[in-house]
Design an enzyme around this catalytic site. Structure first.
Site, mmCIF file in Angstrom:
data_model
loop_
_atom_site.group_PDB
_atom_site.id
_atom_site.type_symbol
_atom_site.label_atom_id
_atom_site.label_comp_id
_atom_site.label_asym_id
_atom_site.label_seq_id
_atom_site.Cartn_x
_atom_site.Cartn_y
_atom_site.Cartn_z
ATOM 1 N N CYS A 1 0.808 -1.224 0.000
ATOM 2 C CA CYS A 1 0.000 0.000 0.000
ATOM 3 C C CYS A 1 0.839 1.271 0.000
ATOM 4 O O CYS A 1 0.640 2.140 -0.845
ATOM 5 C CB CYS A 1 -0.984 -0.006 1.175
ATOM 6 S SG CYS A 1 -1.944 1.525 1.289
ATOM 7 N N GLU B 1 -11.608 -5.219 -22.295
ATOM 8 C CA GLU B 1 -12.345 -5.847 -21.195
ATOM 9 C C GLU B 1 -13.132 -7.039 -21.727
ATOM 10 O O GLU B 1 -13.855 -6.924 -22.721
ATOM 11 C CB GLU B 1 -13.294 -4.828 -20.554
ATOM 12 C CG GLU B 1 -14.322 -5.386 -19.603
ATOM 13 C CD GLU B 1 -13.729 -6.167 -18.452
ATOM 14 O OE1 GLU B 1 -14.252 -7.263 -18.156
ATOM 15 O OE2 GLU B 1 -12.744 -5.680 -17.844
ATOM 16 N N HIS C 1 -23.178 24.531 4.436
ATOM 17 C CA HIS C 1 -23.382 24.966 3.050
ATOM 18 C C HIS C 1 -22.186 25.803 2.615
ATOM 19 O O HIS C 1 -21.713 26.650 3.370
ATOM 20 C CB HIS C 1 -24.654 25.813 2.960
ATOM 21 C CG HIS C 1 -24.848 26.461 1.608
ATOM 22 N ND1 HIS C 1 -25.266 25.768 0.508
ATOM 23 C CD2 HIS C 1 -24.631 27.750 1.203
ATOM 24 C CE1 HIS C 1 -25.338 26.587 -0.522
ATOM 25 N NE2 HIS C 1 -24.954 27.798 -0.124
#
Length: 463
Positions: A44, A205, A448
């Protein structure tokens, strides 16, 4: 044969679950040894998740520079300096490796650099990278060897020396023509990134759509994104033969959709799945059995078929996500302390780091239909979330599955395709984990303008 060193915890592989377990038990005074062949901290931080996201961000910046006029700024059409992109990634990896080494030192867990294999139950012999041998016997042993890119037996594939994600992240030049085998997470992320960095990109694919297990509206939206980015996508395409060498010229012979076709490019990237790193490490000598596809056989407590031997992460067949491997660590940590945590019933989120992102947790519509689970659907276009207008990023939607009316108001699943979609998941996950009704998000006051503000109108659409 060197003297056998006794340790409380012996970990083969320094990936997410193994390293955290060693750091935790080491800091409690237990003697812990972690054997790592090459990548400190696992894949990772060094060759996968974080490095790829680093390059993906560079590609996004390149895309924004080309859109400069849209934001009242000079437009840059300069070619990308791929060596500089790679070096930025390398600097990040170097920093992460330093951080890992500091954590090993602080915890008291020993990092042993070398190739390890079992020679008897719970006993691992290590050929040290610096030369010499060491042998360890653990009261508990954890197998944490991860997975690698899978290369199938397509004629000519191995001979073409294709890129995997590891080599792709080390390129110092932009591939002029990149062919990618596989339309899953890895294939799509690299396709968009390299297209934005300047490559011509073709995805091949075998299934009818990219990310074919997702809902139809999701695959349609992602396919439209790829088309708009100038990426060619061949679906229902079987690769029959490959010739040439990646980095020079490769030729891919395909069949499907009624006619054969030959695709020619300069580079080939294989992104067709993963295979566990369980071969050649002596598991048969340790009494550890494998599943048919090579994963270590474990129960719901991550116990293998050998006493006091456990397996975690990709090699154990856990979903191939770092965050799931971290939960594997928590399971073993708690169970070693007398707990009874299991892997069954875990809530597993994911995020596909395209731009915009695709994120999901819980049931998709496809899964709900396949399992015969009834639901109410809420769906909202991203353009209705005002934050997307400030960003000029209005593509996508979010949707949620809710229990049928009269059966409850819990959230069964959530999908978002839009800017920072992955950042929307935690709020929904917490609500789902706590068993809260969807109205808790509908009635909450969100700042917001933020992406989370979209939960109000999304869940207000529930009937």
């Amino acid at each position: 044969m060197p003297a056998i060193e006794e340790v409380d915890l012996l970990v083969l592989g320094s990936g997410e679950a193994g390293k955290y377990l060693a750091w935790t038990l080491g800091s409690q005074g237990q003697r812990c040894a972690v054997i790592e062949r090459r990548y400190i901290g696992g894949s990772c931080p060094t060759i996968a998740c974080l490095p790829s996201k680093n390059v993906i961000h560079s590609a996004k910046v390149a895309s924004l520079l080309r859109r400069g006029a849209e934001f009242g700024l000079p437009t840059s059409a300069q070619p990308v300096d791929m060596a500089a992109v790679r070096d930025r990634k390398r600097r990040m990896v170097d920093g992460l490796i330093d951080m890992h080494q500091q954590k090993f030192a602080a915890s008291g867990a020993e990092l042993v650099m070398g190739s390890g294999k079992f020679i008897t139950p719970r006993t691992i012999e290590v050929e040290l990278n610096a030369g010499g041998m060491r042998t360890f016997h653990g009261k508990r042993v954890v197998i944490c060897t991860g997975s690698r890119a899978r290369l199938d037996e397509t004629p000519g594939l191995r001979e073409s020396h294709p890129l995997t994600h590891i080599e792709a992240l080390e390129l110092d030049q932009v591939p002029p023509q990149l062919i990618i085998l596989g339309g899953g997470y890895i294939g799509l992320e690299f396709a968009q990134a390299f297209r934005r960095l300047g490559s011509e990109v073709t995805i091949i694919e075998r299934n009818a759509t990219v990310i074919h297990r997702e809902d139809e509206d999701v695959t349609a939206a992602v396919t439209e994104l790829l088309h708009d980015e100038g990426i060619e996508v061949l679906t229902n395409a079987s690769v029959e033969r490959i010739s040439g060498t990646s980095g020079a010229q490769v030729s891919i012979e395909t069949s499907g959709n009624g006619a054969p076709r030959t695709i020619v490019g300069t580079h080939l990237l294989v992104a067709g799945g993963r295979t566990p790193n369980t071969d050649g490490i002596g598991l048969e000598l340790a009494g550890v059995k494998l599943e048919p596809h090579g994963h270590v056989r474990v129960d719901e407590r991550l116990q293998t078929t050998a006493e006091s031997v456990y397996a975690v992460g990709d090699c154990a067949g856990s979903p191939h996500f770092t965050h799931v491997a971290f939960d594997d660590f928590r399971i073993l940590r708690d169970n070693f302390a007398g707990g009874s945590r299991v892997t069954t019933g875990r809530q597993v989120p994911f995020c596909l780091f395209l731009d915009p992102e695709l994120a999901r947790v819980g049931l998709s519509e496809r899964e709900a239909r396949e399992q015969g689970i009834a639901y109410r659907l809420a769906k909202l276009p991203m353009v209705a979330v005002l934050r997307t207008r400030t960003l000029s990023e209005t593509r996508g939607f979010m949707k949620a599955l809710i229990e049928p009316q009269g059966q409850g108001d819990k959230i069964l699943g959530f999908t978002a395709f839009g800017p920072d979609a992955g950042e929307l998941l935690p709020a929904v996950q917490v609500a789902m984990s706590a068993g809260l009704p969807y109205t808790a998000l509908r009635e909450a006051i969100f700042t917001h303008p933020t992406m989370g503000e979209g939960f109000g109108p999304l869940f207000s659409s529930i009937k």
